[in-house]
Structures are given as C-alpha cells and as structure tokens.
Write an enzyme that holds these catalytic residues in place. Structure first.
Site, mmCIF file in Angstrom:
data_model
loop_
_atom_site.group_PDB
_atom_site.id
_atom_site.type_symbol
_atom_site.label_atom_id
_atom_site.label_comp_id
_atom_site.label_asym_id
_atom_site.label_seq_id
_atom_site.Cartn_x
_atom_site.Cartn_y
_atom_site.Cartn_z
ATOM 1 N N ARG A 211 32.367 40.549 55.964
ATOM 2 C CA ARG A 211 33.734 40.435 55.445
ATOM 3 C C ARG A 211 34.267 41.827 55.141
ATOM 4 O O ARG A 211 33.733 42.509 54.251
ATOM 5 C CB ARG A 211 33.747 39.614 54.154
ATOM 6 C CG ARG A 211 33.052 38.251 54.266
ATOM 7 C CD ARG A 211 34.036 37.208 54.709
ATOM 8 N NE ARG A 211 33.379 35.954 55.049
ATOM 9 C CZ ARG A 211 33.599 34.800 54.413
ATOM 10 N NH1 ARG A 211 34.426 34.749 53.402
ATOM 11 N NH2 ARG A 211 32.997 33.705 54.826
ATOM 12 N N GLU A 213 36.449 42.837 53.382
ATOM 13 C CA GLU A 213 37.402 42.804 52.283
ATOM 14 C C GLU A 213 37.386 44.111 51.523
ATOM 15 O O GLU A 213 36.371 44.769 51.396
ATOM 16 C CB GLU A 213 37.193 41.626 51.334
ATOM 17 C CG GLU A 213 35.838 41.020 51.291
ATOM 18 C CD GLU A 213 35.947 39.560 50.857
ATOM 19 O OE1 GLU A 213 36.918 39.229 50.185
ATOM 20 O OE2 GLU A 213 35.065 38.777 51.207
ATOM 21 N N ARG A 219 30.936 40.898 42.458
ATOM 22 C CA ARG A 219 30.513 39.657 43.131
ATOM 23 C C ARG A 219 30.916 39.592 44.599
ATOM 24 O O ARG A 219 30.827 38.535 45.222
ATOM 25 C CB ARG A 219 31.031 38.435 42.365
ATOM 26 C CG ARG A 219 32.514 38.350 42.274
ATOM 27 C CD ARG A 219 32.939 37.458 41.118
ATOM 28 N NE ARG A 219 34.369 37.585 40.941
ATOM 29 C CZ ARG A 219 35.262 36.782 41.481
ATOM 30 N NH1 ARG A 219 34.881 35.769 42.206
ATOM 31 N NH2 ARG A 219 36.543 36.968 41.280
ATOM 32 N N HIS A 220 31.374 40.715 45.148
ATOM 33 C CA HIS A 220 31.703 40.755 46.578
ATOM 34 C C HIS A 220 30.820 41.757 47.310
ATOM 35 O O HIS A 220 30.596 42.862 46.821
ATOM 36 C CB HIS A 220 33.165 41.163 46.792
ATOM 37 C CG HIS A 220 34.131 40.078 46.484
ATOM 38 N ND1 HIS A 220 34.715 39.944 45.251
ATOM 39 C CD2 HIS A 220 34.609 39.061 47.244
ATOM 40 C CE1 HIS A 220 35.521 38.880 45.265
ATOM 41 N NE2 HIS A 220 35.470 38.329 46.466
ATOM 42 N N GLU A 357 32.723 31.102 41.985
ATOM 43 C CA GLU A 357 32.590 30.165 43.104
ATOM 44 C C GLU A 357 31.317 30.460 43.893
ATOM 45 O O GLU A 357 31.029 31.607 44.204
ATOM 46 C CB GLU A 357 33.804 30.336 44.031
ATOM 47 C CG GLU A 357 33.729 29.500 45.283
ATOM 48 C CD GLU A 357 34.648 30.053 46.380
ATOM 49 O OE1 GLU A 357 35.841 30.277 46.111
ATOM 50 O OE2 GLU A 357 34.142 30.267 47.505
ATOM 51 N N SER A 360 32.163 26.874 49.451
ATOM 52 C CA SER A 360 33.368 26.199 49.949
ATOM 53 C C SER A 360 32.928 25.224 51.017
ATOM 54 O O SER A 360 31.996 25.514 51.766
ATOM 55 C CB SER A 360 34.329 27.171 50.636
ATOM 56 O OG SER A 360 34.884 28.028 49.721
ATOM 57 N N ARG A 408 25.202 35.053 45.655
ATOM 58 C CA ARG A 408 25.848 34.527 44.439
ATOM 59 C C ARG A 408 24.983 33.474 43.772
ATOM 60 O O ARG A 408 24.952 33.359 42.542
ATOM 61 C CB ARG A 408 27.221 33.949 44.774
ATOM 62 C CG ARG A 408 28.221 35.030 45.083
ATOM 63 C CD ARG A 408 29.618 34.474 45.015
ATOM 64 N NE ARG A 408 30.587 35.479 45.403
ATOM 65 C CZ ARG A 408 31.879 35.242 45.520
ATOM 66 N NH1 ARG A 408 32.349 34.031 45.271
ATOM 67 N NH2 ARG A 408 32.694 36.194 45.872
HETATM 68 P P1 AMO Z 1 33.991 31.014 52.111
HETATM 69 O O1 AMO Z 1 34.743 32.117 52.743
HETATM 70 O O2 AMO Z 1 34.541 30.457 50.832
HETATM 71 O O3 AMO Z 1 33.851 29.765 53.090
HETATM 72 O O4 AMO Z 1 32.496 31.482 51.861
HETATM 73 C C1 AMO Z 1 31.526 30.596 51.375
HETATM 74 C C2 AMO Z 1 30.699 31.229 50.269
HETATM 75 O O5 AMO Z 1 30.102 32.426 50.749
HETATM 76 C C3 AMO Z 1 30.034 33.389 49.706
HETATM 77 N N1 AMO Z 1 30.813 34.577 50.068
HETATM 78 C C4 AMO Z 1 30.543 35.833 49.647
HETATM 79 N N2 AMO Z 1 29.580 36.316 48.863
HETATM 80 C C5 AMO Z 1 29.573 37.636 48.616
HETATM 81 N N3 AMO Z 1 30.486 38.496 49.094
HETATM 82 C C6 AMO Z 1 31.493 38.057 49.889
HETATM 83 N N4 AMO Z 1 32.386 38.911 50.372
HETATM 84 C C7 AMO Z 1 31.542 36.661 50.198
HETATM 85 N N5 AMO Z 1 32.372 35.892 50.930
HETATM 86 C C8 AMO Z 1 31.916 34.640 50.840
HETATM 87 C C9 AMO Z 1 30.623 32.732 48.470
HETATM 88 C C10 AMO Z 1 31.505 31.678 49.073
HETATM 89 O O6 AMO Z 1 31.743 30.611 48.172
HETATM 90 N N6 AMO Z 1 33.413 28.694 56.508
HETATM 91 C C11 AMO Z 1 33.528 28.463 55.063
HETATM 92 C C12 AMO Z 1 32.443 27.551 54.550
HETATM 93 C C13 AMO Z 1 32.564 26.111 55.018
HETATM 94 O O7 AMO Z 1 33.671 25.528 54.864
HETATM 95 O O8 AMO Z 1 31.565 25.552 55.501
HETATM 96 C C14 AMO Z 1 33.462 29.827 54.396
HETATM 97 O O9 AMO Z 1 33.006 30.812 54.929
HETATM 98 O O10 AMO Z 1 29.570 32.174 47.714
#
Ligand code: AMO
Length: 434
Positions: A211, A213, A219-220, A357, A360, A408
């Site tokens: 990602r 981001e 937490r990212h 969170e 998802s 997480r």
């Molecule tokens: P989403 O983008 O919410 O959903 O990601 C799912 C979970 O992955 C973790 N996560 C991260 N942890 C750390 N750093 C990050 N940058 C990061 N991004 C995501 C979180 C998050 O809740 N395709 C959907 C899932 C689905 O619908 O099956 C998805 O990627 O814990």
C-alpha cells in the site's frame, strides 16, 4: 552442529556441548561465571581460576560480550545458579567474536529507541522480549492455518505483481515490468474471488500486500501481511462467523503454547482469550454510539467514514472485539454486494479491536451486470479487469470473504505501541533498508 545440546535441555549428570552467545561475564575473583544464551534460554558456565586450565579460563574471561562460544563440559546441579544447573567446562572455544562496541545492548539493560532496534534487528532479536513477538507471530500464523484447514479451506498463493489495483488507484506502487508499467498488489481480492468459481470453492492466503499510502502512523505499513479468506456459497454473516473463529483460534493457541513468550512480554497475567460472541453493531448504531460519547466535535451523519477518534471512542465504549455491519454502499468498494432489499446498504463489514480496525469483508457482487456497473460507479475501467469480470459470465456462485491484517492482529493481541514491532523489517515512508 553435531551433538549440540540446547541450554534448556542440559540436565545434571550430562556431558554436553553447548553453543550460543556470551550474555554476561561475572568475575568474582577466584571464581567467575559466563552466562551463555541460546534460543532455548541461558545457562551458567563456572570458571574456577585456581583449579582449571589457565588457557581455558583466559579464553572464557577474554571473550567479549555477544561473542559466539562453544563450550564442552559437565552439567552439575547448583541451586544458586539462575536455572538450578551450571556447566563445569572442559573446553571453551570462541567461534565468532563480537566487537566490544555494540549498537544496542542485547541484554536489555539499556533501552534502545525503535529506529535503532529496527536498524539492528539481529541484535534486537537476541532480546527475549523482541524475540517473543516473533515466536508468537509464528504461532498465530500456524493456528490460523490450522483453523482454516478445519473449515476445509485450501491455501493459495496469488501474484504480487499485477497490471491493475483493486483498493483505490492512489495507493499503488508502480514498478517496471519488462518496460511495461505494473504494480505491487494491494490485495489478493480479485484472485481469491476467482477461486470461489473454480473447483476449489473455499480458499485462504497469507501473503504480503503493498500500500503506497502516505500515512506514517503507528498502525500503517507500506508492506503488510494479509490473512485472506473467501468462500463460495457464503453470505456475509457466515464469513463473519469464520472470521471470529479464526481470531479466537489464534488467541487460544497463543494462550496454550506461548506461556514463556507471554511471560517475557509481561502479559502472562493479563492475556485473555476473547470469550462470547463478538457484538455485531450496524453502522447506524455505531455512529449513534460514537455521537453519544461526545468524543467528536461534530456529530457523524449517515455516509460519513468513521474517523480514527470516533473508532477509538467506540472501541472504548464496546470494550471487546466487535463487528460493524450494514455500511452505506457508497463507502464500500465495488466488489461488495448491496443488500437485496435495500441497495443503499452494503453487506460489507469491518471487524474491530477496541484500538483499531483489523478486518474488512463482505458478501461479493457475483452478478455480471451489477459488477460492471459497480466498476463504472467507482470510476474504474471494467475493460482493464477483463480477466476477472469475464469469469463472472461462466458460473460464479454467491460468495463472501474478508482480509485480516496479521500485524494488526499481533499488535493488538500483544498490546504493542507500534505496528513495526510486529514486523521483522518494516517498510514505511522512511524505511527501505534493512
Ligand atoms: P482492507 O484494505 O480494509 O481490505 O484491508 C484489510 C485489513 O488489512 C490490514 N491493512 C493494513 N495493515 C497495516 N498497514 C496497512 N497499510 C494496511 N492496509 C490494510 C488491516 C485491514 O483491516 N480486499 C479487502 C479485504 C476483503 O474484503 O476481503 C481489503 O484489502 O488490518
């Protein structure tokens, strides 16, 4: 090393060869102790200066802290030794010498800042506390795999180099693929969905997600580990049931098999396996409860994303893992299915720890026409996803699934302040090496 004994297995009466790092030297005059550490624990090696060979004593006493030693000797009972036994050496060999100036203190007596720890992860992971996090991480992943297998899911591995993203165009890392633009995958979303229409039906994957981001928060990560699940013939409630069971299985395994690690982290008293069912709040109930806490300056209204402070306030209010269901369709991705009787409501859900969170998920749109319309609504070109959409023309069953962030999960389970503590070599805005 042939014939090597772990320090924890050394029993009085044994003649052993042990090997590990010199944790500490205690020189008391006529007698001195070397504390040797390996992955199983520590053991005391006794040097009696007047009675033992001078060269042997000298080798032991001259060795610098954190050097790797091989010691042969006899194990004796010694109630005054930290583990109740000690080794009386017949030979000591320095296998690999350590410099006397170390960038951090593996005995843990001097605290190091997180960046120093991450820059010197090898030394950092000689500390019991840091090592414990990764022993627990390994146990969590083992337990999660076993739980998925008990649900008859098949483990898959999908490409991490892809032509298109799925979770919003701004967060992709572009790479050059033989002169063509490609990306690091943000999620196995589309691939896992394709598998529910294959003969596999129910799948899981544990793998990296990327990602791009800009967030630089505790937490990212820019490279995280996603635990993904997808099943044919499931609706969102059945997906939530599996999600809850998998998270509980991870906690149970850690409680049962990681006593020593929990103790090292000072969590042995307070570690609790979540019991009872995770409450399932609708999005509407969630915003009402957040508004009622008074934590936000402005009241949330239908359609708003939940701001981080709102999530925190709700988490404190609920006080345990919980789901948020029935989100407004417009703030969930194109692949999530709306409720049949109300298309403003999605079947998407999040699973939350009180701090943040974790998951998802949702039921997916499996109807071809509706799927294409969803792409267009989200401003994505369905043509670019032809490899995915066309399979929806050949018999794609209703299905649901979710993605759980492994780091997480571990961060919240072990009450770590920063997600980077749950990754060996984190990737973030500042960190591309080691
Ligand atoms: P989403 O983008 O919410 O959903 O990601 C799912 C979970 O992955 C973790 N996560 C991260 N942890 C750390 N750093 C990050 N940058 C990061 N991004 C995501 C979180 C998050 O809740 N395709 C959907 C899932 C689905 O619908 O099956 C998805 O990627 O814990």
């Amino acid at each position: 090393m042939n014939g090597r004994t772990y320090t924890a297995d050394a029993e009085p009466g044994d003649t052993v060869t042990i090997a590990g790092w010199l944790h500490e030297t205690r020189d008391l005059g006529g007698i001195a102790f070397l504390i040797l550490r390996d992955t199983s624990g520590k053991i005391q090696v006794k040097l009696e200066k007047d009675e033992m060979d001078d060269a042997l004593v000298e080798t032991g006493l001259d060795a610098s802290r954190e050097s790797v030693l091989k010691v042969e000797g006899d194990v004796k009972e010694e109630p005054r030794a930290p583990t109740g036994v000690e080794v009386v050496p017949t030979s000591i060999e320095v296998i690999a010498e350590a410099e006397t100036q170390l960038p951090l203190d593996p005995s843990g007596k001097v605290d190091a800042e997180l960046p120093t720890r991450l820059n010197n992860r090898t030394l950092d992971l000689r500390r019991e506390e840091a090592k414990a996090v990764f022993e627990i991480r390994a146990e969590v992943l083992r337990a999660v795999r076993e739980a998925f297998r008990s649900f008859a899911a098949t483990e898959i591995n999908t490409p991490k180099i892809v032509a298109t993203g799925t979770e919003g165009g701004t967060e992709l890392f572009p790479i050059s693929y033989f002169g063509e633009e490609a990306f690091m995958n943000q999620s196995p979303q589309l691939f896992k969905q394709l598998m529910v229409g294959s003969g596999l039906e129910r799948v899981f994957e544990i793998g990296p997600i990327f990602r791009a981001e800009e967030h630089n928060t505790p937490r990212h990560l820019n490279e995280a580990t996603s635990i993904d699940f997808e099943s044919a013939f499931f609706d969102h409630t059945e997906a939530m049931d599996v999600c809850e069971a998998v998270v509980k299985a991870a906690y149970e395994a850690v409680a049962e098999n990681c006593e020593r690690e929990l103790e090292a982290l000072g969590l042995d008293e307070e570690f609790a396996v979540p019991d009872g069912e995770f409450p399932r709040l609708t999005y509407e109930e969630a915003i009402q409860r957040i508004n009622a806490t008074g934590a936000l300056d402005e009241q949330l209204v239908w359609g708003d994303d939940l701001p981080t402070e709102g999530e925190h306030a709700l988490g404190q209010d609920v006080g345990e893992h919980y789901f948020i269901t029935d989100w407004p369709s417009e703030i969930k991705p194109f692949y999530i299915k709306d409720h049949d009787d109300d298309e403003t409501l999605s079947t998407g859900f999040d699973m939350m720890h009180p701090r943040m969170e974790l998951v998802s998920g949702g039921q997916r749109e499996h109807r071809y026409e509706e799927l294409i319309a969803g792409f267009e609504q989200q401003g994505l070109d369905p043509e670019a996803f032809d490899y995915y959409t066309k399979m929806f023309k050949y018999g794609m069953p209703p299905h649901a699934g979710w993605g759980l962030g492994a780091e997480r999960l571990i961060m919240t389970m072990l009450d770590l302040d920063n997600i980077r503590e749950a990754v060996l070599f984190p990737r973030d805005r500042q960190r591309l090496s080691p």
